[in-house]
Design a protein around this motif. Structure first.
Motif, short mmCIF file in Angstrom:
data_model
loop_
_atom_site.label_atom_id
_atom_site.label_comp_id
_atom_site.label_asym_id
_atom_site.label_seq_id
_atom_site.Cartn_x
_atom_site.Cartn_y
_atom_site.Cartn_z
N LYS A 191 0.62 -1.26 -0.08
CA LYS A 191 0.17 0.03 -0.06
C LYS A 191 0.87 1.26 0.17
N GLY A 192 2.32 1.19 0.13
CA GLY A 192 3.13 2.48 0.22
C GLY A 192 3.10 2.92 1.63
N PRO A 193 3.57 4.41 1.63
CA PRO A 193 4.16 4.74 3.00
C PRO A 193 3.18 4.93 3.97
N LEU A 194 1.76 4.50 3.75
CA LEU A 194 0.67 4.58 4.67
C LEU A 194 1.11 3.53 5.62
N ALA A 195 1.83 2.46 5.39
CA ALA A 195 2.16 1.30 6.34
C ALA A 195 3.15 1.81 7.58
N ILE A 196 3.94 3.03 7.15
CA ILE A 196 4.93 3.31 8.17
C ILE A 196 4.08 4.33 9.00
N VAL A 197 3.22 5.05 8.79
CA VAL A 197 2.06 5.77 9.45
C VAL A 197 1.33 4.84 10.37
N LEU A 198 0.88 3.80 9.95
CA LEU A 198 0.04 2.92 10.80
C LEU A 198 0.97 2.25 11.75
N VAL A 199 2.08 1.88 11.46
CA VAL A 199 3.11 1.41 12.51
C VAL A 199 3.57 2.46 13.27
N GLY A 200 3.84 3.62 12.86
CA GLY A 200 4.42 4.59 13.68
C GLY A 200 3.59 5.26 14.77
N ILE A 201 2.29 5.64 14.42
CA ILE A 201 1.26 6.07 15.35
C ILE A 201 1.15 5.38 16.69
N PRO A 202 0.94 4.16 16.73
CA PRO A 202 0.76 3.42 18.02
C PRO A 202 2.30 3.44 18.66
N ILE A 203 3.44 3.32 17.92
CA ILE A 203 4.60 3.17 18.80
C ILE A 203 4.90 4.60 19.30
N VAL A 204 4.68 5.58 18.59
CA VAL A 204 5.00 7.05 19.23
C VAL A 204 4.07 7.01 20.31
N LEU A 205 2.85 6.87 20.22
CA LEU A 205 1.88 7.14 21.38
C LEU A 205 2.09 6.23 22.33
N TRP A 206 2.49 5.04 22.27
CA TRP A 206 2.63 4.17 23.29
C TRP A 206 4.05 4.55 24.13
N LEU A 207 5.03 4.81 23.38
CA LEU A 207 6.31 5.18 24.12
C LEU A 207 6.17 6.60 24.93
N SER A 208 5.19 7.39 24.42
CA SER A 208 4.76 8.60 25.29
C SER A 208 4.35 8.45 26.46
N LEU A 209 3.42 7.20 26.54
CA LEU A 209 2.70 6.95 27.78
C LEU A 209 3.95 6.07 28.71
N TRP A 210 4.67 5.29 28.10
CA TRP A 210 5.49 4.46 28.77
C TRP A 210 7.05 4.72 28.42
N ARG A 211 7.34 5.87 29.04
CA ARG A 211 8.78 6.44 28.49
C ARG A 211 9.87 5.50 28.95
N GLU A 212 9.75 4.69 30.02
CA GLU A 212 10.83 3.98 30.34
C GLU A 212 11.28 3.03 29.48
N ALA A 213 10.34 2.94 28.40
CA ALA A 213 10.39 1.71 27.48
C ALA A 213 11.49 2.43 26.31
N ILE A 214 11.63 3.74 26.27
CA ILE A 214 12.33 4.13 25.28
C ILE A 214 13.72 3.50 25.21
N THR A 215 14.40 3.39 26.33
CA THR A 215 15.66 2.56 26.41
C THR A 215 15.73 1.30 25.76
N ASN A 216 14.77 0.58 25.52
CA ASN A 216 14.59 -0.54 24.85
C ASN A 216 14.59 -0.66 23.33
N LEU A 217 14.50 0.60 22.86
CA LEU A 217 14.43 0.71 21.32
C LEU A 217 15.66 0.36 20.91
N ARG A 218 17.01 0.35 21.52
CA ARG A 218 17.96 -0.14 20.83
C ARG A 218 17.97 -1.75 20.77
N ARG A 219 17.11 -2.23 21.51
CA ARG A 219 17.01 -3.76 20.89
C ARG A 219 16.58 -3.80 19.43
#
Length: 509
Positions: A191-219
């Protein structure tokens, strides 16, 4: 991290969790029941035959770079992943409704596997089983699993990325770290770039609620993963632009910006923009998740007004897994709320995560009445659609398809007869079922064709509601030989030499 680890849950509920084989049998029955519609239902205008014809042309021409809307007209509306899969199925099984629908069924199977894996990780086997059944028996899932569409592949890509992300955040490693990026590639190629939007929105919103998980992004191997995604995606986009210049402007700017910001966008080259009231996407969610979404929503409202709203909010905000699922389920609706052009199929990426939330809730039903009720809900959509397919196959519920008319023409035509002609408008199903041989002509073109005396007989499909006088003005020798829901088929005789009038099995002349 502990906040995403599966909690200990020893509640077994009803016997479903004790009978793994029974669950497998029920799920298999639901999935195999979809074969009935995949085999018996003809392709109905407009979506299915349009995409089916693009896939048929790809298989016929061997052009795996450019999907063709029709010979000489490139299809810039979608990337080719679904067409690759459908054309591959044609090469294996031949041209049929089943072969074209089979790839969507396989994509649905893959999503069910991902749902089972994530629910099993977050909770237990019983939740995994019910989550899979809930997803498989939602209206949009069941329909799209046996339809010629691109949405199942987008949903597979976004589900793979989000499930992989959640599992990596919970401590899983190995292949899941790379499957996150593979999911993005699947989304980009379906479908194109829409995919990164639909994946990015929940990840960004969830990390804003659980900021301690940001350090795990390096996994996640971001640099190598992005490079892998680019190597899988970019070659086709570049080749498509080089082969048919203008593709990137139409697809990136038109389809991904103008379509959603401009309700009256008239730039669609292949159909009409789907102008809907803003916010309609939430109504579509009720349709797509039927019947489970309605049941869950009613129960949630009752729980809220019974004074336990604080408990509901606390469960969501205090559990990282639940909050991630909820945000992932809401992300497509949040994104499309202000969009001017929407379809109910846009909900599909939401349903895997909606299903896990509902599956967790359903698995905790303990009363005998509720246990019996959930069994009926599981069967509702498969039974309703199977009844619809049966009625359609028996002729009680006619579809907007030209299969019967095209097949009748092919049965009676002779060597010197014309191709099948549609006056002014050629349906996609006629184009597909005729193997691309049906023609669309204007009334003036038909007169020219008639005067050229090239064919013994002209076979012309005109709108069904044309009066006898209007047909007579078209040609004094026109005879109606059959009709369907939308068109009547005429034969115009005597262009090379006289021929006896043709009648169909019902004696219509």
């Amino acid at each position: 991290m502990a906040y995403l680890n599966r909690p200990v849950d020893i509640e077994l509920g009803c016997v479903m969790s004790k009978r793994f084989n029974l669950w497998m049998l029920i799920l298999a029955a639901v999935l195999v029941s979809r074969f009935i519609g995949m085999v018996l239902l003809p392709l109905s205008d407009t979506t299915e035959p349009r995409y089916a014809e693009i896939a048929r042309l790809m298989a016929e021409t061997g052009d795996w770079i450019t999907p063709w809307f029709e010979p000489g007209v490139p299809f810039w509306g979608k990337p080719p992943l679904s067409f690759w899969a459908q054309a591959g199925a044609i090469n294996i099984f031949g041209v049929s409704e089943f072969s074209l629908r089979f790839p969507s069924w396989l994509a649905t199977i893959a999503m069910i596997g991902l749902i089972w894996r994530l629910a099993r990780q977050l909770w237990n086997l019983q939740v995994a089983q019910w989550s899979s059944l809930v997803f498989a028996t939602m209206a949009l899932t069941y329909i799209s699993s046996g339809a010629v569409m691109t949405d199942a592949f987008l949903a597979l890509g976004t589900t793979l990325s989000l499930v992989s992300f959640c599992l990596v955040m919970s401590g899983k490693s190995g292949l899941w770290r790379w499957l996150f990026f593979l999911g993005l590639a699947i989304g980009f190629l379906s479908k194109g770039p829409l995919a990164i939007v639909l994946v990015g929105i929940p990840i960004v919103l969830w990390l804003s609620l659980w900021r301690e998980a940001i350090t795990n992004l390096r996994r996640l191997p971001w640099l190598r993963g992005i490079l892998m995604t680019a190597l899988l995606v970019c070659p086709w986009y570049l080749l498509a632009e080089l082969k048919t210049p203008g593709f990137l402007d139409y697809f990136i700017v038109g389809e991904h910006i103008r379509r959603f910001l401009d309700p009256g966008w008239a730039g669609d080259l292949y159909g009409n923009a789907h102008d809907q009231p803003k916010g309609m996407i939430w109504v579509f969610w009720l349709w797509a998740s039927f019947p489970w979404g309605i049941v869950a929503l009613v129960c949630l409202v009752l729980t809220w007004f019974r004074g336990t709203r604080k408990g509901v909010v606390h469960k969501i905000t205090s559990n990282a897994g639940v909050s991630f699922l909820l945000i992932s389920a809401l992300a497509p609706m949040l994104f499309f709320t202000l969009a001017g052009n929407t379809l109910w199929t846009y909900i599909l990426p939401s349903l895997p995560f909606t299903a896990i939330l509902i599956g967790r809730w359903v698995s905790r039903w303990e009363s005998l009445y509720l246990c019996r009720m959930r069994g009926g809900i599981v069967a509702l959509v498969p039974v309703l659609l199977t009844v619809f397919v049966s009625l359609t196959a028996a002729g009680w519920a006619p579809l907007k398809t030209e299969k019967e008319l095209v097949n009748y023409y092919q049965l009676i035509k002779e060597a010197d007869d014309s191709p099948l002609i549609y006056l002014n408008d050629l349906p996609f199903s006629a184009r597909f079922y005729s193997g691309g041989n049906a023609l669309e002509v204007t009334q003036n073109d038909l007169k020219i064709l008639s005067s050229a005396n090239r064919f013994k007989s002209l076979y012309v499909a005109i709108p069904r509601d044309w009066s006898e006088d209007k047909v007579a003005n078209l040609s004094s020798s026109a005879l109606k030989i059959m009709e369907n829901k939308r068109y009547q088929l005429l034969v115009i005789e005597g262009l090379i030499h006289n021929k006896q009038p043709v009648s169909n099995a019902n004696g219509v002349r």
